[in-house]
Design a protein around this motif. Structure first.
Motif, PDB file in Angstrom:
ATOM      1  N   ARG A  42      -7.428 -25.729  49.096  1.00 44.86           N
ATOM      2  CA  ARG A  42      -6.538 -26.249  48.055  1.00 44.86           C
ATOM      3  C   ARG A  42      -5.073 -26.117  48.469  1.00 44.86           C
ATOM      4  NH1 ARG A  42      -5.173 -23.581  42.400  1.00 44.86           N
ATOM      5  NH2 ARG A  42      -4.174 -25.346  41.430  1.00 44.86           N
ATOM      6  N   GLU A  43      -4.711 -25.003  49.045  1.00 45.17           N
ATOM      7  CA  GLU A  43      -3.330 -24.812  49.507  1.00 45.17           C
ATOM      8  C   GLU A  43      -2.982 -25.791  50.626  1.00 45.17           C
ATOM      9  OE1 GLU A  43      -2.958 -20.698  50.531  1.00 45.17           O
ATOM     10  OE2 GLU A  43      -3.288 -20.030  48.470  1.00 45.17           O
ATOM     11  N   ARG A  44      -3.920 -26.000  51.551  1.00 48.48           N
ATOM     12  CA  ARG A  44      -3.677 -26.966  52.634  1.00 48.48           C
ATOM     13  C   ARG A  44      -3.526 -28.375  52.083  1.00 48.48           C
ATOM     14  NH1 ARG A  44      -7.860 -24.115  55.180  1.00 48.48           N
ATOM     15  NH2 ARG A  44      -9.235 -25.866  54.805  1.00 48.48           N
ATOM     16  N   GLU A  45      -4.350 -28.725  51.081  1.00 45.68           N
ATOM     17  CA  GLU A  45      -4.260 -30.053  50.482  1.00 45.68           C
ATOM     18  C   GLU A  45      -2.926 -30.242  49.760  1.00 45.68           C
ATOM     19  OE1 GLU A  45      -6.765 -32.986  47.499  1.00 45.68           O
ATOM     20  OE2 GLU A  45      -7.111 -30.827  47.417  1.00 45.68           O
ATOM     21  N   GLN A  46      -2.478 -29.228  49.030  1.00 40.69           N
ATOM     22  CA  GLN A  46      -1.194 -29.326  48.338  1.00 40.69           C
ATOM     23  C   GLN A  46      -0.048 -29.470  49.333  1.00 40.69           C
ATOM     24  OE1 GLN A  46      -1.041 -25.907  45.774  1.00 40.69           O
ATOM     25  NE2 GLN A  46      -2.159 -26.935  44.135  1.00 40.69           N
ATOM     26  N   THR A  47      -0.128 -28.747  50.437  1.00 41.47           N
ATOM     27  CA  THR A  47       0.902 -28.872  51.474  1.00 41.47           C
ATOM     28  C   THR A  47       0.897 -30.284  52.061  1.00 41.47           C
ATOM     29  OG1 THR A  47       0.662 -26.530  52.005  1.00 41.47           O
ATOM     30  CG2 THR A  47       1.709 -27.921  53.665  1.00 41.47           C
ATOM     31  N   ALA A  48      -0.294 -30.822  52.284  1.00 41.23           N
ATOM     32  CA  ALA A  48      -0.395 -32.192  52.829  1.00 41.23           C
ATOM     33  C   ALA A  48       0.154 -33.207  51.830  1.00 41.23           C
ATOM     34  CB  ALA A  48      -1.846 -32.510  53.173  1.00 41.23           C
ATOM     35  N   TRP A  49      -0.121 -33.034  50.526  1.00 38.78           N
ATOM     36  CA  TRP A  49       0.401 -33.955  49.510  1.00 38.78           C
ATOM     37  C   TRP A  49       1.919 -33.887  49.463  1.00 38.78           C
ATOM     38  CZ3 TRP A  49      -1.322 -38.057  47.282  1.00 38.78           C
ATOM     39  CH2 TRP A  49      -2.685 -38.236  47.096  1.00 38.78           C
ATOM     40  N   ARG A  50       2.469 -32.686  49.528  1.00 34.69           N
ATOM     41  CA  ARG A  50       3.933 -32.562  49.519  1.00 34.69           C
ATOM     42  C   ARG A  50       4.537 -33.259  50.727  1.00 34.69           C
ATOM     43  NH1 ARG A  50       3.302 -26.944  49.103  1.00 34.69           N
ATOM     44  NH2 ARG A  50       2.439 -26.553  47.066  1.00 34.69           N
TER      45      ARG A  50
END
Length: 108
Positions: A42-50
């Motif tokens: 989830r943290e990696r996905e949020q970083t990718a979205w940002r």
């Protein structure tokens, strides 16, 4: 690997427990491990979205800057044939007939 070594070292794993309790501990360990993996994903996905949103904003900014740089240059160019009529004259599609002198053919 770390969890397996904990089992063999009897850390958090007690072979004297009832098999049902051992199964419960095993399921809790699996649940906690999957929860930690999910949080990391989830943290990696949020970083990718940002990062994707930042790239999209940068692309929009560059597109606006490029169009802003090109539009004034196009507006400054003057046309060879102006489309506006001269002041005080009426613009028509008909070519006015100019009659000077006599007709080249005899009129009857």
């Amino acid at each position: 690997m770390e969890q397996l070594s904990d089992v063999f070292a009897h850390r958090g794993w007690d072979p004297r427990l009832h098999p049902v309790e051992q199964e419960l501990m095993l399921r809790r360990a699996v649940r906690d491990h999957l929860h930690a993996r999910r949080q990391d994903a989830r943290e990696r996905e949020q970083t990718a979205w940002r990062a994707a949103e930042l790239a999209a904003a940068a692309a929009r900014s560059l597109r606006e800057e490029a169009s802003g740089a090109l539009l004034p240059a196009a507006e400054q160019d003057e046309s060879v044939l102006p489309l506006t009529a001269l002041a005080g004259t009426e613009q028509t599609r008909e070519i006015p007939a100019v009659i000077v002198g006599r007709a080249p053919v005899a009129a009857y």
